[in-house]
Write an enzyme that holds these catalytic residues in place. Structure first.
Site, PDB file in Angstrom:
ATOM      1  N   GLU A 132       2.793  -1.365  -2.502  1.00  0.00           N
ATOM      2  CA  GLU A 132       4.183  -1.399  -2.055  1.00  0.00           C
ATOM      3  C   GLU A 132       5.157  -1.822  -3.161  1.00  0.00           C
ATOM      4  OE1 GLU A 132       3.330  -2.404   2.666  1.00  0.00           O
ATOM      5  OE2 GLU A 132       4.424  -3.868   1.447  1.00  0.00           O
ATOM      6  N   GLU A 184      -2.571   0.379   5.295  1.00  0.00           N
ATOM      7  CA  GLU A 184      -2.127  -0.743   6.131  1.00  0.00           C
ATOM      8  C   GLU A 184      -1.425  -0.198   7.358  1.00  0.00           C
ATOM      9  OE1 GLU A 184       0.212  -3.902   4.394  1.00  0.00           O
ATOM     10  OE2 GLU A 184      -0.912  -3.802   2.510  1.00  0.00           O
TER      11      GLU A 184
END
Length: 465
Positions: free
Chosen positions: A168, A366
């Site tokens: 991320e 995720e």
């Protein structure tokens, strides 16, 4: 009618965690200070319950038990990260041998149980010695990261199935340079752009180094792809959604998969004088070193409308000048976390990758549901987290639909296998298949952990439609 949501042969089932959120710090372990360690040392009051990263889930000393729990919850794949500040305490130079021993023991234990191992090189945690030099605002960090990545490949490649460059990378940009919930917590749009560019360049250099070390090894980047949905068909709302997706998603997705930045993004940077310092050689590195596959983190959609804030010369430039959040009436919500639950977003991501990015190989790395006060759902000694099972089912249905439509998804990883420390939120929200007693460090399987093992064994699940 009962529907069988069966996934393709070889589909991977597992979860993700990170080093800084799970390992903890043991006296004498040689770990250097990270940006998070430092921030907690000077502003502990910013962390929920004033709980910092010293203990986290004590994976450092309990990994043998935790790897057994991976088996108990049906894992066929597991993603974690190496802490740069643990392996190379000052960011450059001397390697911490206890860290080498630790990671090799952990990786070996996971592999011995037949679980595929995906290892991420960077999960928000920078050695503080490098932060003092300017952190990711400084291009010098790029070369330090490249050297760190090469060290990891040399030390651990024999035990790692696949590598990941960054987790991320847009989050430290948004939260550390356009917001104040990551260190250094400054608002500076030009610095934010430099940080993003340096991170992308570092990722490409890691891809290059990985392939130089082992041409057969696959390496990815993990991006939190958050589809931007406009409030309406009004051109101003549609433009806001397009720019939000440029910033949040395409700023890393396009160069990582296609080797170049979107023209509209470059035009915006030029219009506002935000261009980073680049060279043709650096852009060529990015162009030539795209990732082999993609990790996708998905939690919630991004709903936007036309901005209400008008930029004036001399203003501090913010994302709010380009789009404003939109609160969808009647939306489905996780009442414990406050986040919207929109399962179809995962299907939309699947089709976007199929249609606009050459249908790359990808995995959900995720997806999860954080719950505060989860102990109230305990019954007969076990947390009965049916809400989490329903959350996963809903997203798996949409993922299944995307795969049936031809999207090239190869696995699903939940965040996370055991309740973990989560940055400024510390232990406020619990996400795990396994409950962690913060005081005693006792581990207890939740209902969702037992359910997930059955999903993995069946390679899917049955659902009454």
């Amino acid at each position: 009618m009962i529907k069988d949501y069966r996934f393709p042969a070889g589909f991977l089932w597992g979860s993700s965690t990170s080093g800084p959120q799970s390992e903890g710090i043991e006296a004498g372990d040689g770990k250097g200070m990270s940006n998070w360690d430092y921030w907690y040392s000077i502003e502990p009051e910013r962390f929920h319950g004033q709980i910092g990263p010293e203990q986290t889930s004590t994976f450092y000393k309990n990994f043998a038990q935790d790897v057994d729990l991976l088996v108990e919850t049906g894992h066929t794949v597991f993603r974690t990260s190496i802490q740069w500040s643990r392996l190379i305490p000052q960011g450059r130079g001397e390697i911490n041998q206890p860290a080498v021993n630790f990671y090799r023991q952990v990786f070996q234990a996971i592999r011995e149980r037949g679980i595929q191992l995906y290892v991420n090189l960077y999960h928000f945690d920078l050695p503080y010695a490098l932060q003092e030099e300017g952190g990711w605002e400084s291009k010098e960090i790029v070369w330090a990261y490249e050297a760190y990545a090469r060290t990891c490949f040399q030390l651990f490649d024999d035990l790692v199935d696949r590598w990941i460059t960054f987790n991320e990378p847009i989050v430290p940009v948004e939260c550390g340079y356009l917001g104040t919930c990551h260190y250094p917590a400054k608002v500076d749009a030009k610095a934010a752009v430099a940080v993003a560019y340096h991170t992308q360049l570092a990722s490409a250099l890691a891809v290059q180094a990985c392939h130089a070390h082992n041409p057969d090894k696959k390496i990815a980047i993990v991006l939190n792809l958050t589809p931007a949905y406009a409030k309406s068909q009004d051109p101003a709302d549609q433009k806001a959604a397009r720019i939000a997706e440029l910033f949040q998603t395409r700023s890393f997705l396009d160069p990582s998969l296609q080797g170049s930045y979107p023209d509209e993004l470059l035009d915006l940077l030029e219009e506002y004088g935000l261009q980073p310092q680049v060279t043709d050689e650096e852009l060529e590195v990015i162009a030539r070193n795209t990732v082999d596959f993609l990790g996708v983190n998905y939690y919630q959609p991004l709903r936007v409308q036309a901005p209400s804030l008008t930029y004036q010369e001399g203003d501090q430039l913010l994302p709010d000048h380009f789009f404003a959040p939109y609160d969808l009436p009647g939306k489905k919500i996780n009442p414990h976390r406050g986040w919207e639950i929109y399962e179809q977003g995962l299907y939309d991501i699947a089709l976007n990758l199929r249609d606009n990015y050459g249908n790359p190989e990808w995995l959900v790395t995720e997806n999860g549901m954080g719950v505060e006060g989860e102990e109230t759902f305990r019954d007969q000694g076990r947390i009965q987290d049916d809400y989490r099972i329903d959350f996963i089912k809903g997203h798996l249905k949409e993922l299944h639909r995307g795969i049936e439509a031809g999207s090239n998804c190869k696995g699903y990883m939940m965040w996370t296998f055991i309740d973990c420390w989560s940055w400024l939120n510390a232990y406020k929200n619990r996400y795990g298949f396994v409950e962690l007693d913060y005081e005693s460090q006792e581990r207890r399987l939740k209902k969702s952990g037992l359910w997930f093992k059955d999903v993995s064994r069946r390679n899917g699940f049955l659902e009454e439609e």
